[in-house]
Write a protein that holds these residues in place. Sequence first.
Motif, PDB file in Angstrom:
ATOM      1  N   LEU A   1      15.287 -11.424   8.971  1.00  0.00           N
ATOM      2  CA  LEU A   1      15.402 -10.536   7.851  1.00  0.00           C
ATOM      3  C   LEU A   1      14.554  -9.427   7.739  1.00  0.00           C
ATOM      4  O   LEU A   1      14.937  -8.086   7.333  1.00  0.00           O
ATOM      5  N   GLY A   2      13.379  -9.495   7.972  1.00  0.00           N
ATOM      6  CA  GLY A   2      12.595  -8.483   7.877  1.00  0.00           C
ATOM      7  C   GLY A   2      11.669  -8.114   6.624  1.00  0.00           C
ATOM      8  O   GLY A   2      11.569  -7.180   6.069  1.00  0.00           O
ATOM      9  N   CYS A   3      11.495  -9.214   5.705  1.00  0.00           N
ATOM     10  CA  CYS A   3      10.859  -9.048   4.351  1.00  0.00           C
ATOM     11  C   CYS A   3       9.326  -8.805   4.671  1.00  0.00           C
ATOM     12  O   CYS A   3       8.898  -8.913   5.755  1.00  0.00           O
ATOM     13  N   VAL A   4       8.942  -7.855   3.940  1.00  0.00           N
ATOM     14  CA  VAL A   4       7.497  -7.402   4.003  1.00  0.00           C
ATOM     15  C   VAL A   4       6.593  -7.772   2.551  1.00  0.00           C
ATOM     16  O   VAL A   4       7.449  -8.073   1.508  1.00  0.00           O
ATOM     17  N   PHE A   5       5.597  -7.645   2.642  1.00  0.00           N
ATOM     18  CA  PHE A   5       4.598  -8.014   1.611  1.00  0.00           C
ATOM     19  C   PHE A   5       3.594  -6.876   1.191  1.00  0.00           C
ATOM     20  O   PHE A   5       2.627  -6.780   2.113  1.00  0.00           O
ATOM     21  N   LYS A   6       3.750  -6.180   0.513  1.00  0.00           N
ATOM     22  CA  LYS A   6       3.090  -4.939   0.559  1.00  0.00           C
ATOM     23  C   LYS A   6       2.241  -4.729  -0.885  1.00  0.00           C
ATOM     24  O   LYS A   6       2.752  -5.016  -1.819  1.00  0.00           O
ATOM     25  N   LEU A   7       0.865  -4.447  -0.704  1.00  0.00           N
ATOM     26  CA  LEU A   7       0.193  -4.164  -1.876  1.00  0.00           C
ATOM     27  C   LEU A   7       0.463  -2.837  -2.805  1.00  0.00           C
ATOM     28  O   LEU A   7       0.710  -1.696  -2.297  1.00  0.00           O
ATOM     29  N   VAL A   8       0.938  -3.269  -3.899  1.00  0.00           N
ATOM     30  CA  VAL A   8       1.432  -2.252  -4.712  1.00  0.00           C
ATOM     31  C   VAL A   8       0.407  -1.576  -5.885  1.00  0.00           C
ATOM     32  O   VAL A   8       0.652  -0.544  -6.700  1.00  0.00           O
ATOM     33  N   GLN A   9      -0.569  -2.586  -6.235  1.00  0.00           N
ATOM     34  CA  GLN A   9      -1.596  -2.133  -7.357  1.00  0.00           C
ATOM     35  C   GLN A   9      -3.020  -2.944  -7.263  1.00  0.00           C
ATOM     36  O   GLN A   9      -2.785  -4.241  -6.551  1.00  0.00           O
ATOM     37  N   ILE A  10      -3.959  -2.370  -7.117  1.00  0.00           N
ATOM     38  CA  ILE A  10      -5.335  -2.767  -7.159  1.00  0.00           C
ATOM     39  C   ILE A  10      -5.953  -2.485  -8.282  1.00  0.00           C
ATOM     40  O   ILE A  10      -6.173  -1.272  -8.773  1.00  0.00           O
ATOM     41  N   ASN A  11      -6.481  -3.498  -9.215  1.00  0.00           N
ATOM     42  CA  ASN A  11      -7.336  -3.179 -10.413  1.00  0.00           C
ATOM     43  C   ASN A  11      -6.644  -2.149 -11.168  1.00  0.00           C
ATOM     44  O   ASN A  11      -7.243  -1.320 -11.830  1.00  0.00           O
ATOM     45  N   ASP A  12      -5.170  -2.245 -11.398  1.00  0.00           N
ATOM     46  CA  ASP A  12      -4.337  -1.560 -12.360  1.00  0.00           C
ATOM     47  C   ASP A  12      -4.215  -0.096 -11.923  1.00  0.00           C
ATOM     48  O   ASP A  12      -3.732   0.529 -12.477  1.00  0.00           O
ATOM     49  N   ILE A  13      -4.600   0.087 -10.765  1.00  0.00           N
ATOM     50  CA  ILE A  13      -4.340   1.530  -9.940  1.00  0.00           C
ATOM     51  C   ILE A  13      -3.396   1.356  -8.920  1.00  0.00           C
ATOM     52  O   ILE A  13      -3.470   0.847  -8.026  1.00  0.00           O
ATOM     53  N   PRO A  14      -2.160   2.049  -9.264  1.00  0.00           N
ATOM     54  CA  PRO A  14      -0.919   1.786  -8.255  1.00  0.00           C
ATOM     55  C   PRO A  14      -1.460   2.434  -6.832  1.00  0.00           C
ATOM     56  O   PRO A  14      -2.033   3.206  -6.656  1.00  0.00           O
ATOM     57  N   ARG A  15      -0.644   1.665  -5.889  1.00  0.00           N
ATOM     58  CA  ARG A  15      -0.950   2.323  -4.637  1.00  0.00           C
ATOM     59  C   ARG A  15       0.273   2.500  -3.891  1.00  0.00           C
ATOM     60  O   ARG A  15       1.282   1.767  -4.334  1.00  0.00           O
TER      61      ARG A  15
ATOM     62  N   ILE B   1       8.786   3.502   3.232  1.00  0.00           N
ATOM     63  CA  ILE B   1       7.695   4.053   2.118  1.00  0.00           C
ATOM     64  C   ILE B   1       7.806   3.150   0.588  1.00  0.00           C
ATOM     65  O   ILE B   1       9.148   2.846   0.494  1.00  0.00           O
ATOM     66  N   GLY B   2       6.759   2.455   0.384  1.00  0.00           N
ATOM     67  CA  GLY B   2       7.139   1.493  -0.539  1.00  0.00           C
ATOM     68  C   GLY B   2       7.348   2.320  -2.219  1.00  0.00           C
ATOM     69  O   GLY B   2       6.781   3.441  -2.394  1.00  0.00           O
ATOM     70  N   ILE B   3       7.610   1.598  -3.113  1.00  0.00           N
ATOM     71  CA  ILE B   3       7.632   2.005  -4.569  1.00  0.00           C
ATOM     72  C   ILE B   3       6.218   1.394  -5.322  1.00  0.00           C
ATOM     73  O   ILE B   3       6.344   0.355  -5.337  1.00  0.00           O
ATOM     74  N   PRO B   4       5.717   2.153  -5.485  1.00  0.00           N
ATOM     75  CA  PRO B   4       4.131   2.016  -6.034  1.00  0.00           C
ATOM     76  C   PRO B   4       4.012   1.215  -7.489  1.00  0.00           C
ATOM     77  O   PRO B   4       5.147   1.495  -8.345  1.00  0.00           O
ATOM     78  N   GLY B   5       3.067   0.526  -7.643  1.00  0.00           N
ATOM     79  CA  GLY B   5       2.915   0.162  -9.222  1.00  0.00           C
ATOM     80  C   GLY B   5       3.407  -1.261  -9.426  1.00  0.00           C
ATOM     81  O   GLY B   5       4.396  -1.760  -8.791  1.00  0.00           O
TER      82      GLY B   5
ATOM     83  N   LYS C   1     -15.251  -7.949  -3.035  1.00  0.00           N
ATOM     84  CA  LYS C   1     -13.793  -7.564  -3.675  1.00  0.00           C
ATOM     85  C   LYS C   1     -13.207  -8.720  -4.104  1.00  0.00           C
ATOM     86  O   LYS C   1     -11.986  -8.645  -4.277  1.00  0.00           O
ATOM     87  N   GLU C   2     -13.755  -9.849  -4.001  1.00  0.00           N
ATOM     88  CA  GLU C   2     -13.281 -11.371  -4.334  1.00  0.00           C
ATOM     89  C   GLU C   2     -12.797 -11.091  -5.551  1.00  0.00           C
ATOM     90  O   GLU C   2     -11.886 -12.107  -5.930  1.00  0.00           O
ATOM     91  N   LYS C   3     -13.124 -10.378  -6.544  1.00  0.00           N
ATOM     92  CA  LYS C   3     -12.656 -10.580  -8.061  1.00  0.00           C
ATOM     93  C   LYS C   3     -11.720  -9.227  -8.240  1.00  0.00           C
ATOM     94  O   LYS C   3     -11.200  -9.161  -9.409  1.00  0.00           O
ATOM     95  N   ASP C   4     -11.253  -8.486  -7.489  1.00  0.00           N
ATOM     96  CA  ASP C   4     -10.232  -7.464  -7.435  1.00  0.00           C
ATOM     97  C   ASP C   4      -8.889  -8.044  -7.802  1.00  0.00           C
ATOM     98  O   ASP C   4      -8.600  -9.050  -7.180  1.00  0.00           O
ATOM     99  N   ILE C   5      -8.429  -7.538  -8.675  1.00  0.00           N
ATOM    100  CA  ILE C   5      -7.076  -8.111  -8.929  1.00  0.00           C
ATOM    101  C   ILE C   5      -5.858  -7.262  -8.571  1.00  0.00           C
ATOM    102  O   ILE C   5      -5.903  -5.734  -8.808  1.00  0.00           O
ATOM    103  N   ALA C   6      -5.367  -7.717  -7.412  1.00  0.00           N
ATOM    104  CA  ALA C   6      -4.136  -7.108  -6.612  1.00  0.00           C
ATOM    105  C   ALA C   6      -3.107  -7.627  -7.053  1.00  0.00           C
ATOM    106  O   ALA C   6      -2.427  -8.992  -7.492  1.00  0.00           O
ATOM    107  N   CYS C   7      -1.752  -6.720  -6.699  1.00  0.00           N
ATOM    108  CA  CYS C   7      -0.505  -6.940  -7.137  1.00  0.00           C
ATOM    109  C   CYS C   7       0.408  -6.615  -5.789  1.00  0.00           C
ATOM    110  O   CYS C   7       0.021  -5.529  -5.427  1.00  0.00           O
TER     111      CYS C   7
END
Length: 577
Positions: A424-438, A448-452, A53-59
């Motif tokens: 403060l409690g900042c978080v770092f959340k995955l919202v998209q992988i290979n153009d697929i919103p999560r 609950i996160g806001i996806p995409g 998965k090293e070439k998967d593009i994540a947001c």
Amino acid sequence: MSSHATTTTGKKSTTVSIPHPDRNQYYQNAIVQPLLTDLYQITMAYSYWLCGKEKDIACFDLYFRKNPFHGEFTIFAGLEECVRFLEKFHFTDSDIDYLKTVLPEQTNPGFFEYLKNMNVNSVTLWAIDEGTVVFPKVPLIVVEGPLPIVQLLETCFLNLVNYASLVATNAVRFRLAAGFDMKLFEFGLRRAQGPDGGMSASRYCYMGGFDGTSNVLAGKFFDIPVKGTHAHAFVNSFINLSSLKSRTLKKNNSDEIVDFLSLCLEWQSRLCNQLGFFKDQVNEGELAAFCSYAISFPNQFLALIDTYDVVKSGLPNFLTVALALHAIGYKAQGVRIDSGDLAYLSTISRQEFEKVATMFNIPVFGKFTIVASNDINEDTIHSLNQQSNTDDNSVDNTLDQPHHQINCYGIGTHLVTCQKQPALGCVFKLVQINDIPRIKLSEEPDKIGIPGKKTAYRLYGADDIALIDVLIRDTEQPPLAGERVFCRHPFQETKRAYVQPSRVEPLYKVYWKNGKAQHNLPTLRQLREKTLSSLSHIREDHKRALQPSPYKVAVSDKLYTFMHNLWLENAPVGELC
């Protein structure tokens, strides 16, 4: 240019180069490097790499869920440090050797070669401008790139943004409490969480509206005005007048040298006769200390007057020395009070200053600075401002008198440690992988996160005051000034409204792409100006200390529908038996 320090561990000695940058050169702690991370980031990166998965593009989105200090706004800080981290991101041979001792023996050797060759050239970073007032759920930073690489940025980014934003927000709250005419100085280095906590605090307190710091190193690195007086130890070190070994001072703009102690004693006699001070109550060692400090700093003389007794000793001794300085062409600055009833003591001090100003026709004496520095917190300042101005201790019981006479605060512990709220409690959340919103689901709606992949806009009214922040999908057309925008609460179906903005501000800019920074990063002084300017576009009720109104953060209708459909797709269906 650098100095060198030698450290010894066992039988080995290591020489460490310590940089001394010029004032305009950027400073960042050398410990900010790829290994400043949690182990699970490394283990996840390995698993991503091992399973192809090293070439998967994540947001990923970096955001916070709740404003700090029971308030309704936050100041975004730390972006520059994130960009600088990207500029020097690289696993060294030493890093790789260490990781080989941490990861299991069966770890595929190819992973270490992968880390050694890793760079962030394929990473893109969007962000809100540092110094902007920001709100929950709106991503401060959006990062897109190869999944293992972006994953490895998470911990360090959160470390750089969380405390910086927290302490900058705390500083702004102190500024709002004190008012914009009050001088504020940060005195927190000795109480900060270690050296880097002290440096970061000085930097982001200045960004948040403070006027200076006692931290000399921060003054050098960040070009922050440095301020300070003396401590109680200085006063205690003088026992009597014979403790004063050097007693002469040259007149200002003259070569004539005077016996400054004798001049002070002359003024002391005049004050005792004309103001009713009692010489036998004045501490002799304190007078000697003030004389010594005035001889050392005749144009910057600001005395700490509460070592023994403010009214009976500190004030008379300060005025004695201040009058002696004035007689030979110098100008004293004022006093600092570090204990007792600050409102009362500041009021009495101002009263005596004004008496002396009138008695000797020296108007400037009535305007002396009065610094308060007694473990002050935000609530202390509000309390001082709200105290009855008809108190029996006040200078004058007329209603137009101020509540106290302090015109400068020196603030330490509660400012730099953020005692009211430690994180403060900042978080770092995955919202998209290979153009697929999560979407990340939770039984707690706030989590609950806001996806995409999204973008954000701030909508302003005709008075140029912010009305609402709205998140939209990156495929949507942006809102336009003068056109109605349908805005929805992310999670509550009935909360919705049309907004017709007079101005629309895109919140995101590309700050990193193709391996380099895309903008000239502002100086600390420019960030300070940005912070105060951004505050001026936020409604007063959002900024008030007591029961502030929540600022509205919305999503577009398309994003709302998309998010809730994805929510339903991923939420399990219950089954009754």
